[in-house]
Design a protein around this motif. Structure first.
Motif, short mmCIF file in Angstrom:
data_model
loop_
_atom_site.label_atom_id
_atom_site.label_comp_id
_atom_site.label_asym_id
_atom_site.label_seq_id
_atom_site.Cartn_x
_atom_site.Cartn_y
_atom_site.Cartn_z
N PRO A 35 -3.66 5.11 1.53
CA PRO A 35 -3.94 4.75 2.93
C PRO A 35 -4.55 3.36 3.04
CG PRO A 35 -4.83 6.91 2.38
CD PRO A 35 -4.45 6.27 1.10
N MET A 36 -4.07 2.56 3.98
CA MET A 36 -4.58 1.20 4.15
C MET A 36 -5.98 1.18 4.74
SD MET A 36 -1.26 -1.00 5.38
CE MET A 36 -0.68 0.18 6.59
N GLY A 37 -6.37 2.24 5.44
CA GLY A 37 -7.65 2.24 6.13
C GLY A 37 -8.85 2.55 5.28
N THR A 38 -8.65 3.00 4.06
CA THR A 38 -9.80 3.35 3.21
C THR A 38 -10.46 2.11 2.64
OG1 THR A 38 -8.37 3.60 1.29
CG2 THR A 38 -8.79 5.57 2.58
N ASN A 39 -11.77 2.20 2.39
CA ASN A 39 -12.52 1.05 1.88
C ASN A 39 -12.02 0.58 0.53
OD1 ASN A 39 -14.16 1.07 4.14
ND2 ASN A 39 -15.74 2.33 3.20
N TYR A 90 0.81 -1.22 0.00
CA TYR A 90 0.00 0.00 0.00
C TYR A 90 0.85 1.27 0.00
CZ TYR A 90 -4.05 -2.94 1.08
OH TYR A 90 -5.04 -3.87 1.03
#
Length: 317
Positions: A118-122, A34
């Motif tokens: 970003p790894m946190g995005t859907n 990512y």
């Protein structure tokens, strides 16, 4: 397409092929996927994939819109009154806007992210999946153009779950990593041995006869402390979903374990743990009966009766 959604996809694929013999297992892992995705290549690759979806094989337009519904999405060739319709150009613009407008706040300052997502995005897993898929598809297509069909077939048992790659019956897969994936991404060999490897929540092993055996793998088994998981009935939770956990885990174990001994080992650990957490033995036995009756396609391979299974999991009851 090598993309997997989960380990069930992998098991379903392997079961559908029914290969009689396996000779090698290789696994690989992207060190920093990512955070190292190059934006320019990402946008270019996504644009090419989207164009293919809307076009014919010769590159001419095939569809005008993609319609997004509550339960399904589909392409249409003509105009539509739907308010949830998007053209090829609109989707490309939205994705490019998304990639170009990634900001991070740190120490009271705002920074624009120009490398990586970003790894946190859907959407991050999907973007990474499609990015890598574009290179994998091009690699195979290039082999076919060069009439190297035999080499292309050696990649038939290639699978990837986001940044984890699995290759079966292709011991030379590692020699082609630089030909498949972009140089910006670092990928390393994580194979345990030529005949065994852990992949997702599975342990894959090739036996002496060349058969591929699978069983559940849980890295938490190696921890030096006890893991607290699964519902406790002393808590303020409904009992029905709690007992449903027992059935769902038995389904998971049966899918993963080729041998009955591996299945019953896992199921016995789970049964004993739930009994200690306040579960009633009669209701667990009833849940086992439901599992056996409703999911016979998973347990038929073991060739055991419900009585045998009950005695193995509840020997003292």
């Amino acid at each position: 397409m090598w993309i997997l959604k989960n380990s069930k996809d992998l098991l379903d694929d392997l079961n559908s092929r029914s290969l009689s013999k396996y000779n090698s297992i290789k696994t690989f892992d992207f060190s920093t996927l990512y955070t190292t995705l190059p934006h320019k290549q990402l946008k270019t690759r996504l644009k090419e994939i989207i164009h293919r979806c809307f076009s014919k094989k010769d590159g001419t337009p095939r569809y005008k819109y993609i319609l997004i519904g509550w339960q399904s999405s589909y392409f249409v060739k003509e105009d539509s009154k739907s308010t949830s319709k998007y053209t090829e150009e609109e989707i490309i613009k939205m994705l490019e806007f998304l990639i170009d407008n990634i900001y991070v706040q740190c120490g009271g300052r705002v920074f624009q992210q120009t490398i990586g997502i970003p790894m946190g995005t859907n959407c991050a897993p999907l973007l990474a999946d499609l990015f890598l898929h574009s290179y994998e598809a091009d690699f195979i297509a290039d082999l076919l153009k060069k009439n190297e069909k035999h080499l292309a077939r050696s990649f038939n048992l290639s699978f990837r779950y986001i940044d984890d790659v699995l290759s079966l019956n292709n011991p030379r897969f590692g020699d082609y990593l630089d030909h498949i994936y972009p140089k910006e991404l670092e990928i390393k060999d994580t194979t345990d041995s030529a005949r065994s490897a852990s992949y997702l929540d599975l342990l894959l092993e090739i036996d002496e006869e060349g058969k591929l055996m699978t069983k559940l793998y849980d890295k938490r088994d190696d921890f030096s402390f006890q893991i607290v998981n699964f519902p406790f009935l002393c808590g303020n939770i409904p009992s029905a979903p709690a007992y449903g956990v027992y059935i769902s885990q038995l389904i998971r174990y049966a899918r993963a374990c080729r041998k009955y001994t591996d299945f019953v080992y896992r199921a016995k650990l789970l049964t004993d743990k739930l009994l200690k957490q306040g579960y009633a033995v009669n209701r667990l036995r009833s849940s086992l009966q439901k599992f056996y009756g409703r999911h016979h396609e998973l347990v038929d391979k073991y060739g055991v009766t419900i009585s045998n299974m009950r005695n193995d999991l509840f020997p003292l009851s």
